[in-house]
Write an enzyme that holds these catalytic residues in place. Sequence first.
Site, PDB file in Angstrom:
ATOM      1  N   CYS A  88       0.856  -1.175   0.000  1.00 53.79           N
ATOM      2  CA  CYS A  88       0.000   0.000   0.000  1.00 53.79           C
ATOM      3  C   CYS A  88       0.896   1.229   0.000  1.00 53.79           C
ATOM      4  O   CYS A  88       1.628   1.460   0.974  1.00 53.79           O
ATOM      5  CB  CYS A  88      -0.918  -0.024   1.221  1.00 53.79           C
ATOM      6  SG  CYS A  88      -2.055   1.367   1.194  1.00 53.79           S
ATOM      7  N   GLY A  89       0.844   1.969  -1.102  1.00 59.08           N
ATOM      8  CA  GLY A  89       1.715   3.136  -1.248  1.00 59.08           C
ATOM      9  C   GLY A  89       1.328   4.261  -0.316  1.00 59.08           C
ATOM     10  O   GLY A  89       2.168   4.780   0.433  1.00 59.08           O
ATOM     11  N   HIS A  90       0.039   4.637  -0.332  1.00 58.24           N
ATOM     12  CA  HIS A  90      -0.361   5.758   0.538  1.00 58.24           C
ATOM     13  C   HIS A  90      -0.148   5.358   1.995  1.00 58.24           C
ATOM     14  O   HIS A  90       0.213   6.180   2.832  1.00 58.24           O
ATOM     15  CB  HIS A  90      -1.820   6.169   0.277  1.00 58.24           C
ATOM     16  CG  HIS A  90      -2.801   5.496   1.167  1.00 58.24           C
ATOM     17  ND1 HIS A  90      -3.443   4.321   0.858  1.00 58.24           N
ATOM     18  CD2 HIS A  90      -3.218   5.799   2.428  1.00 58.24           C
ATOM     19  CE1 HIS A  90      -4.216   3.938   1.860  1.00 58.24           C
ATOM     20  NE2 HIS A  90      -4.110   4.826   2.824  1.00 58.24           N
ATOM     21  N   HIS A 208      -8.303  -4.055  -8.252  1.00 54.54           N
ATOM     22  CA  HIS A 208      -8.317  -2.588  -8.327  1.00 54.54           C
ATOM     23  C   HIS A 208      -8.580  -2.186  -9.781  1.00 54.54           C
ATOM     24  O   HIS A 208      -7.956  -2.734 -10.696  1.00 54.54           O
ATOM     25  CB  HIS A 208      -6.972  -1.981  -7.918  1.00 54.54           C
ATOM     26  CG  HIS A 208      -6.627  -2.139  -6.465  1.00 54.54           C
ATOM     27  ND1 HIS A 208      -6.278  -3.341  -5.905  1.00 54.54           N
ATOM     28  CD2 HIS A 208      -6.557  -1.223  -5.476  1.00 54.54           C
ATOM     29  CE1 HIS A 208      -6.019  -3.163  -4.609  1.00 54.54           C
ATOM     30  NE2 HIS A 208      -6.176  -1.889  -4.326  1.00 54.54           N
ATOM     31  N   ASP A 234     -10.081   5.334  -3.812  1.00 54.01           N
ATOM     32  CA  ASP A 234      -8.884   5.872  -3.165  1.00 54.01           C
ATOM     33  C   ASP A 234      -8.916   7.390  -3.278  1.00 54.01           C
ATOM     34  O   ASP A 234      -8.992   7.938  -4.374  1.00 54.01           O
ATOM     35  CB  ASP A 234      -7.641   5.300  -3.853  1.00 54.01           C
ATOM     36  CG  ASP A 234      -6.387   5.478  -3.009  1.00 54.01           C
ATOM     37  OD1 ASP A 234      -6.329   6.454  -2.230  1.00 54.01           O
ATOM     38  OD2 ASP A 234      -5.471   4.662  -3.131  1.00 54.01           O
ATOM     39  N   CYS A 238      -3.147   6.815  -5.207  1.00 54.21           N
ATOM     40  CA  CYS A 238      -2.883   5.374  -5.066  1.00 54.21           C
ATOM     41  C   CYS A 238      -1.433   5.050  -5.448  1.00 54.21           C
ATOM     42  O   CYS A 238      -1.078   5.072  -6.638  1.00 54.21           O
ATOM     43  CB  CYS A 238      -3.853   4.543  -5.911  1.00 54.21           C
ATOM     44  SG  CYS A 238      -3.769   2.790  -5.487  1.00 54.21           S
ATOM     45  N   GLY A 239      -0.654   4.713  -4.449  1.00 52.65           N
ATOM     46  CA  GLY A 239       0.779   4.451  -4.696  1.00 52.65           C
ATOM     47  C   GLY A 239       1.004   3.238  -5.574  1.00 52.65           C
ATOM     48  O   GLY A 239       1.809   3.290  -6.519  1.00 52.65           O
ATOM     49  N   THR A 240       0.276   2.145  -5.296  1.00 56.83           N
ATOM     50  CA  THR A 240       0.464   0.955  -6.131  1.00 56.83           C
ATOM     51  C   THR A 240      -0.159   1.177  -7.513  1.00 56.83           C
ATOM     52  O   THR A 240       0.354   0.692  -8.516  1.00 56.83           O
ATOM     53  CB  THR A 240      -0.129  -0.290  -5.440  1.00 56.83           C
ATOM     54  OG1 THR A 240      -1.464   0.004  -4.994  1.00 56.83           O
ATOM     55  CG2 THR A 240       0.701  -0.699  -4.239  1.00 56.83           C
TER      56      THR A 240
HETATM   57  O1  PYC Z   1      -1.810   3.713  -2.154  1.00 56.17           O
HETATM   58  O2  PYC Z   1      -1.257   1.728  -2.893  1.00 56.17           O
HETATM   59  C1  PYC Z   1      -2.057   2.501  -2.394  1.00 56.17           C
HETATM   60  C2  PYC Z   1      -3.401   1.992  -2.035  1.00 56.17           C
HETATM   61  C3  PYC Z   1      -3.914   0.746  -2.254  1.00 56.17           C
HETATM   62  C4  PYC Z   1      -5.220   0.757  -1.759  1.00 56.17           C
HETATM   63  C5  PYC Z   1      -5.466   2.001  -1.237  1.00 56.17           C
HETATM   64  N1  PYC Z   1      -4.342   2.763  -1.426  1.00 56.17           N
END
Ligand code: PYC
Length: 312
Positions: A88-90, A208, A234, A238-240
Amino acid sequence: MHRITVIDTHTGGEPTRVILAGGPELQGDTLAARRECFRSQFDHFRRAVNCEPRGSDVMVSALLCPPIDASCVAGVIFCNNVGYLGMCGHGTIGVGVTLGHLGRIAAGRHVLDTPVGKVPFEYDGRHTVALENVASYRAAANITTQVAGLGKITGDVAWGGNWFFLVRDHQETLELHNVPRLTDVALRIKAALRQQGITGDNGAEIDHVELFGPPQHPGNHSRNFVLCPGGAYDRSPCGTGTSAKVACLAADGKLSPGEIWRQESILGSVFEASFQQQGSAILPRIAGQAHVTAEATLLVDDQDPLAWGVGG
Ligand code: PYC
């Protein structure tokens, strides 16, 4: 009464709840094994922290645990209202800022141990974290799926720590007021992928869905709407999902190693991304800001019929 100590942050609008104490003792020689222990024996704990009445369908939690590799600053397992996330990036940005807020880390480079591998990050000592995400890649380009009520939709399948279906050719307006419609569209696409057997590698579910459009701010490159596995969108870019996007741009030759991609969320918050090539995959670097919103103790009263959360 069971007590759970947490710190809440938001990263570009998306919440992260870091669980500091009161969590389960997880067995396992790897973070992936510990996540399996969490899932099989302590899922009620995930529901208590993420679901109503203490959480909501947008909540993502990060259970801190001792790292397997002592050079890492912490181990972390991410979960939400319906299950467990690979990466999870965030959330990583939220964890970095939380560890800084607690005085557990200073500005500089640190590493987190996660179920999908080591995640190094750079913390600026205030609100910014730049993380080096796991190797990301496009698994399939220009996949067309027949979506109920929408017709044919074409997108790419990519891994950025979670599986994504990335769609550019759609008729939707990426504005906050349009979130109910965007959610419906993304859910329909997700259902079509499942029904038509379109998956990530080894049959992994694509959980996703990411829609892209033009940015509102001229300094950014793109705006996105990301539907997460629990049905919430999100609030951050979304980092990923941004890692998956950068993997597709790299595969198309539209972004070069080191070049900056500014991904804007549906809220207008921004992640700055770049990558290094690693064989046929890329190593994404994602930078964003998080802010602390609460230091709290969650109480779970065994007399409460809804003690361990609603739904999930
Ligand atoms: O930021 O990767 C992310 C992420 C995944 C699901 C919610 N945020």
